[in-house]
Design a protein around this motif. Structure first.
Motif, PDB file in Angstrom:
ATOM      1  N   THR A 116      56.193  25.176 -64.863  1.00 27.54           N
ATOM      2  CA  THR A 116      56.069  23.774 -64.468  1.00 27.54           C
ATOM      3  C   THR A 116      57.227  23.407 -63.548  1.00 27.54           C
ATOM      4  O   THR A 116      58.383  23.702 -63.866  1.00 27.54           O
ATOM      5  CB  THR A 116      56.095  22.865 -65.712  1.00 27.54           C
ATOM      6  OG1 THR A 116      55.010  23.225 -66.576  1.00 27.54           O
ATOM      7  CG2 THR A 116      55.997  21.405 -65.323  1.00 27.54           C
ATOM      8  N   VAL A 117      56.917  22.788 -62.421  1.00 20.78           N
ATOM      9  CA  VAL A 117      57.937  22.416 -61.443  1.00 20.78           C
ATOM     10  C   VAL A 117      57.950  20.894 -61.283  1.00 20.78           C
ATOM     11  O   VAL A 117      56.916  20.283 -60.989  1.00 20.78           O
ATOM     12  CB  VAL A 117      57.676  23.086 -60.077  1.00 20.78           C
ATOM     13  CG1 VAL A 117      58.659  22.578 -59.031  1.00 20.78           C
ATOM     14  CG2 VAL A 117      57.767  24.609 -60.202  1.00 20.78           C
ATOM     15  N   ILE A 118      59.115  20.304 -61.492  1.00 19.59           N
ATOM     16  CA  ILE A 118      59.323  18.883 -61.222  1.00 19.59           C
ATOM     17  C   ILE A 118      60.121  18.796 -59.921  1.00 19.59           C
ATOM     18  O   ILE A 118      61.244  19.297 -59.833  1.00 19.59           O
ATOM     19  CB  ILE A 118      60.094  18.185 -62.364  1.00 19.59           C
ATOM     20  CG1 ILE A 118      59.449  18.499 -63.725  1.00 19.59           C
ATOM     21  CG2 ILE A 118      60.169  16.690 -62.108  1.00 19.59           C
ATOM     22  CD1 ILE A 118      58.019  18.045 -63.861  1.00 19.59           C
ATOM     23  N   PHE A 119      59.531  18.185 -58.915  1.00 22.57           N
ATOM     24  CA  PHE A 119      60.080  18.188 -57.554  1.00 22.57           C
ATOM     25  C   PHE A 119      60.437  16.763 -57.139  1.00 22.57           C
ATOM     26  O   PHE A 119      59.573  15.902 -57.045  1.00 22.57           O
ATOM     27  CB  PHE A 119      59.044  18.797 -56.606  1.00 22.57           C
ATOM     28  CG  PHE A 119      59.327  18.601 -55.141  1.00 22.57           C
ATOM     29  CD1 PHE A 119      60.600  18.761 -54.628  1.00 22.57           C
ATOM     30  CD2 PHE A 119      58.301  18.284 -54.269  1.00 22.57           C
ATOM     31  CE1 PHE A 119      60.855  18.591 -53.273  1.00 22.57           C
ATOM     32  CE2 PHE A 119      58.535  18.116 -52.917  1.00 22.57           C
ATOM     33  CZ  PHE A 119      59.814  18.267 -52.426  1.00 22.57           C
ATOM     34  N   ILE A 120      61.716  16.517 -56.874  1.00 22.58           N
ATOM     35  CA  ILE A 120      62.192  15.200 -56.467  1.00 22.58           C
ATOM     36  C   ILE A 120      62.329  15.164 -54.940  1.00 22.58           C
ATOM     37  O   ILE A 120      63.151  15.875 -54.364  1.00 22.58           O
ATOM     38  CB  ILE A 120      63.551  14.869 -57.119  1.00 22.58           C
ATOM     39  CG1 ILE A 120      63.479  15.050 -58.641  1.00 22.58           C
ATOM     40  CG2 ILE A 120      63.983  13.448 -56.750  1.00 22.58           C
ATOM     41  CD1 ILE A 120      62.456  14.178 -59.329  1.00 22.58           C
ATOM     42  N   ASN A 121      61.526  14.323 -54.309  1.00 22.55           N
ATOM     43  CA  ASN A 121      61.514  14.202 -52.846  1.00 22.55           C
ATOM     44  C   ASN A 121      62.114  12.854 -52.455  1.00 22.55           C
ATOM     45  O   ASN A 121      61.458  11.820 -52.553  1.00 22.55           O
ATOM     46  CB  ASN A 121      60.083  14.328 -52.329  1.00 22.55           C
ATOM     47  CG  ASN A 121      59.968  14.048 -50.834  1.00 22.55           C
ATOM     48  OD1 ASN A 121      60.966  13.892 -50.134  1.00 22.55           O
ATOM     49  ND2 ASN A 121      58.745  13.989 -50.338  1.00 22.55           N
ATOM     50  N   ASN A 122      63.388  12.861 -52.028  1.00 23.26           N
ATOM     51  CA  ASN A 122      64.009  11.619 -51.541  1.00 23.26           C
ATOM     52  C   ASN A 122      64.351  11.700 -50.050  1.00 23.26           C
ATOM     53  O   ASN A 122      65.137  10.901 -49.545  1.00 23.26           O
ATOM     54  CB  ASN A 122      65.241  11.247 -52.370  1.00 23.26           C
ATOM     55  CG  ASN A 122      66.313  12.315 -52.360  1.00 23.26           C
ATOM     56  OD1 ASN A 122      66.290  13.227 -51.530  1.00 23.26           O
ATOM     57  ND2 ASN A 122      67.263  12.220 -53.268  1.00 23.26           N
ATOM     58  N   ALA A 123      63.759  12.676 -49.360  1.00 24.52           N
ATOM     59  CA  ALA A 123      63.810  12.743 -47.896  1.00 24.52           C
ATOM     60  C   ALA A 123      65.211  12.920 -47.324  1.00 24.52           C
ATOM     61  O   ALA A 123      65.459  12.553 -46.175  1.00 24.52           O
ATOM     62  CB  ALA A 123      63.145  11.500 -47.277  1.00 24.52           C
TER      63      ALA A 123
END
Length: 252
Positions: A116-123
């Protein structure tokens, strides 16, 4: 008096180090709540990245492993293959997952690794001062693009969920955000499903969380949330991009 709201057991008592308005804390709580509800804290192993979440081993009560920059999916692959009965998850930012870790992410996904991958995208690159990231928007001003990201020079942002949804090994690719109560509820359901997929041995699941970085965006927390809604969500639409259970392969 009945307790209606409490700290998840899977979170430690350590205070978060994140900047005011950063949404990492919300996502940490959601992951911990899911671990509590599924009763997996004792057999969960998280993989910490290099980035703002590098110290999440201080916050989660489960076992944690620190990975070199970008290598969290490779470390998670080894952990899951060596200990198939454990629940393995990575928690990564866009610089870690979509830049130096692109190959590890894509190949773990196409192999259908049961993680399971939790991916935080804040650019943006948050920990190192706000440089352009692979997910920085066209014309977005960062420390390394003071006149805005020029796509003729730097190329276009990477849309991770759209990319991974084309791979047969992916069981779930869903993009969420946590800018309001409604979206927090949706995000938690997605995270829970990603963990349930692993328990059911369905393959690779990723939940992308479109997030804020008020400090490096040069905004207040309230301004950052509105900037996310006005700029990030049009470029990174929320939704399910692949759900093998439903046979879905496109944004719904």
């Amino acid at each position: 008096m009945a307790v209606v709201f409490d700290k998840p057991h899977a979170l430690t008592d350590a205070p978060f180090h994140y900047c005011p308005g950063c949404t990492h804390g919300i996502v940490h709580r959601l992951v911990a709540e899911v671990m509590d509800e599924l009763d997996i804290e004792g057999k969960a192993v998280g993989v910490a990245p290099v980035g703002c979440a590098v110290m999440n081993y201080d916050y989660f009560g489960c076992d944690m492993v620190e990975a070199p920059h970008g290598r969290a999916p490779a470390v998670a692959t080894g952990l899951k293959r060596a200990c198939p009965d454990n629940v393995i998850f990575t928690y990564q930012g866009d610089g870690d997952l979509a830049a130096i870790g692109t190959a590890e992410t894509v190949h773990a996904a196409t192999r259908g690794e049961n993680i399971t991958v939790i991916f935080i995208n804040n650019a943006i690159y948050g920990m190192t001062g706000g440089q352009m990231a692979p997910t920085s928007l066209p014309n977005q001003v960062t420390q390394t693009t003071p006149y805005g990201r020029d796509v003729d020079i730097a190329g276009y942002p990477i849309r991770v969920c759209e990319l991974l949804s084309t791979l047969d090994g992916v069981a779930l690719a869903q993009r969420v955000t946590v800018d309001c109560v409604k979206n927090v509820v949706i995000a938690k359901k997605a995270i829970k499903k990603a963990f349930e997929n692993q328990i059911a041995k369905k393959g690779f699941s990723i939940v992308e969380v479109v997030s804020t970085c008020p400090t490096n965006w040069g905004m207040t927390p309230v301004e950052a949330l509105q900037w996310l809604r006005d700029n990030m969500l049009p470029y990174y639409p929320l939704g399910v991009y692949k759900d093998s259970e439903k046979g879905a392969r496109l944004h719904e």
